[in-house]
Design an enzyme around this catalytic site. Structure first.
Site, mmCIF file in Angstrom:
data_model
loop_
_atom_site.group_PDB
_atom_site.id
_atom_site.type_symbol
_atom_site.label_atom_id
_atom_site.label_comp_id
_atom_site.label_asym_id
_atom_site.label_seq_id
_atom_site.Cartn_x
_atom_site.Cartn_y
_atom_site.Cartn_z
ATOM 1 N N ALA A 196 10.302 3.055 1.996
ATOM 2 C CA ALA A 196 9.863 2.122 3.049
ATOM 3 C C ALA A 196 10.180 0.718 2.534
ATOM 4 C CB ALA A 196 8.376 2.302 3.310
ATOM 5 N N SER A 235 3.781 -5.845 0.993
ATOM 6 C CA SER A 235 4.273 -4.477 0.822
ATOM 7 C C SER A 235 3.876 -3.644 2.039
ATOM 8 C CB SER A 235 3.719 -3.892 -0.477
ATOM 9 O OG SER A 235 4.367 -2.688 -0.790
ATOM 10 N N ASN A 236 3.819 -2.344 1.892
ATOM 11 C CA ASN A 236 3.406 -1.457 2.984
ATOM 12 C C ASN A 236 2.716 -0.234 2.378
ATOM 13 O OD1 ASN A 236 5.454 0.695 2.465
ATOM 14 N ND2 ASN A 236 6.856 -0.991 2.862
ATOM 15 N N PRO A 237 2.096 0.618 3.209
ATOM 16 C CA PRO A 237 1.261 1.701 2.652
ATOM 17 C C PRO A 237 2.018 2.931 2.151
ATOM 18 C CG PRO A 237 0.756 1.295 4.976
ATOM 19 C CD PRO A 237 2.012 0.578 4.673
#
Ligand code: CTP
Length: 218
Positions: free
Chosen positions: A91, A24-26
Site C-alpha cells: 500500500a 502512512s496507512n493501515p
C-alpha cells in the site's frame, strides 16, 4: 528448469515529516507476506520488498526492508529486470510531505497546512517497461466501485492481473487476517475468491495465475 523468480512488495510506506511524525496507512503487510510464503512453497525464488510491518521475517525469502515510497521504488526498479513475476501488494503512499525535517519540529513551527507532493506510481512505471515474458500483478484497494476501479487500474497500469480488494469492511483487507478478493486478468478472466485466511487467499491467487501462465507457455 530454473525456479520462477518472483518479486513481491508488501506493507505500507512511511512518509516522514520529521523524526517523530509520518504519514502512512493501515496496511499490515499480511497479504503480501502470505503471497511471498506461498510463492516460496510453490518452489519459486522469492524476493520480498517490505515496508515497515510487525511480522516475522519469512525463512527462505530474500528480504529488502524499505520505508518510503521512493525507497521502495529504488529497490524494486533495481531488481525488476531479473524477475519473471512482479506482484505489488504494498500500500504505497501516493503523497509525501514536500519537505521533511532532520530534527523534530516544535509544535510552534509545525505547518498548519502541510504541503504535499505526489510520489511516483511504482507499478505504472513497471507497466511501461515490462517485457513480453514478464508478468505484472497489482492490487486495487477500494472502498466503492471496487470492480470498476480495479478494471480501470488493470488497463491504465498495463497489468496482466489485478487483485480487487474491498477495504471498506473490517473483517477483510488491511489489518485483518482474512481477505476476500476478485482476481481479474487482462484477458477478461474474473475469479472470485471468498472470505478466507490470507494464506488461503494467497494460495488461490498464485495457483490461478500460475495455471494461466503455464497454459500460455505451452
Ligand atoms: N501503487 C504503486 N505506487 C503508488 C501507488 C500505488 O506502485 N504510488 C500500486 C499498489 O502497490 C497497487 C496498485 O498500484 O498494486 C494500486 O494501488 P491503489 O492504492 O489501489 O491505487 P492508486 O493507483 O494509488 O490509485 P487511487 O489511490 O487513486 O485509487
Amino acid at each position: 528448469m530454473p525456479p520462477l523468480k518472483c518479486l513481491i512488495s508488501a506493507g505500507p510506506t512511511r512518509e516522514w515529516i520529521d523524526p517523530v511524525r509520518f504519514i502512512s496507512n493501515p496496511s499490515s503487510g499480511k497479504m503480501g507476506y502470505a503471497l511471498a510464503k506461498e510463492a516460496r512453497d510453490m518452489g519459486f525464488e522469492v524476493c520480498l520488498v517490505s515496508g515497515p510491518v510487525e511480522l516475522p521475517k519469512p525463512i527462505g525469502i530474500e528480504m529488502v526492508d524499505v520505508e518510503s515510497a521512493l525507497d521502495m521504488k529504488r529497490a524494486i526498479d533495481e531488481k525488476f529486470s531479473f524477475y519473471d513475476w512482479v506482484i505489488m501488494a504494498a500500500a504505497v503512499c501516493d503523497h509525501r510531505s514536500e519537505s521533511s525535517s532532520k530534527i523534530k519540529l516544535p509544535k510552534e513551527h509545525f505547518p498548519e497546512n502541510l504541503s504535499m507532493t505526489r510520489n511516483p506510481d511504482i507499478l505504472k512505471d513497471l507497466g511501461k517497461k515490462k517485457s513480453k515474458s514478464q508478468l505484472l500483478v497489482g492490487f486495487a484497494a477500494e472502498t466503492h466501485m471496487v470492480l470498476e476501479s480495479a478494471r480501470k487500474k488493470l488497463k491504465q497500469k498495463n497489468l496482466d492481473w489485478i487483485v480487487a480488494n474491498d477495504v471498506s469492511k473490517t473483517n477483510q483487507g488491511f489489518s485483518s487476517d482474512q481477505n476476500a478478493v476478485t482476481l481479474i486478468s487482462s484477458n477478461g478472466l474474473e475469479k472470485q475468491i471468498y472470505l478466507a485466511d490470507k494464506s488461503i487467499v494467497a494460495k488461490e491467487i498464485l495457483h490461478a495465475i500460475h495455471l494461466s501462465w503455464l497454459e500460455k507457455a505451452h
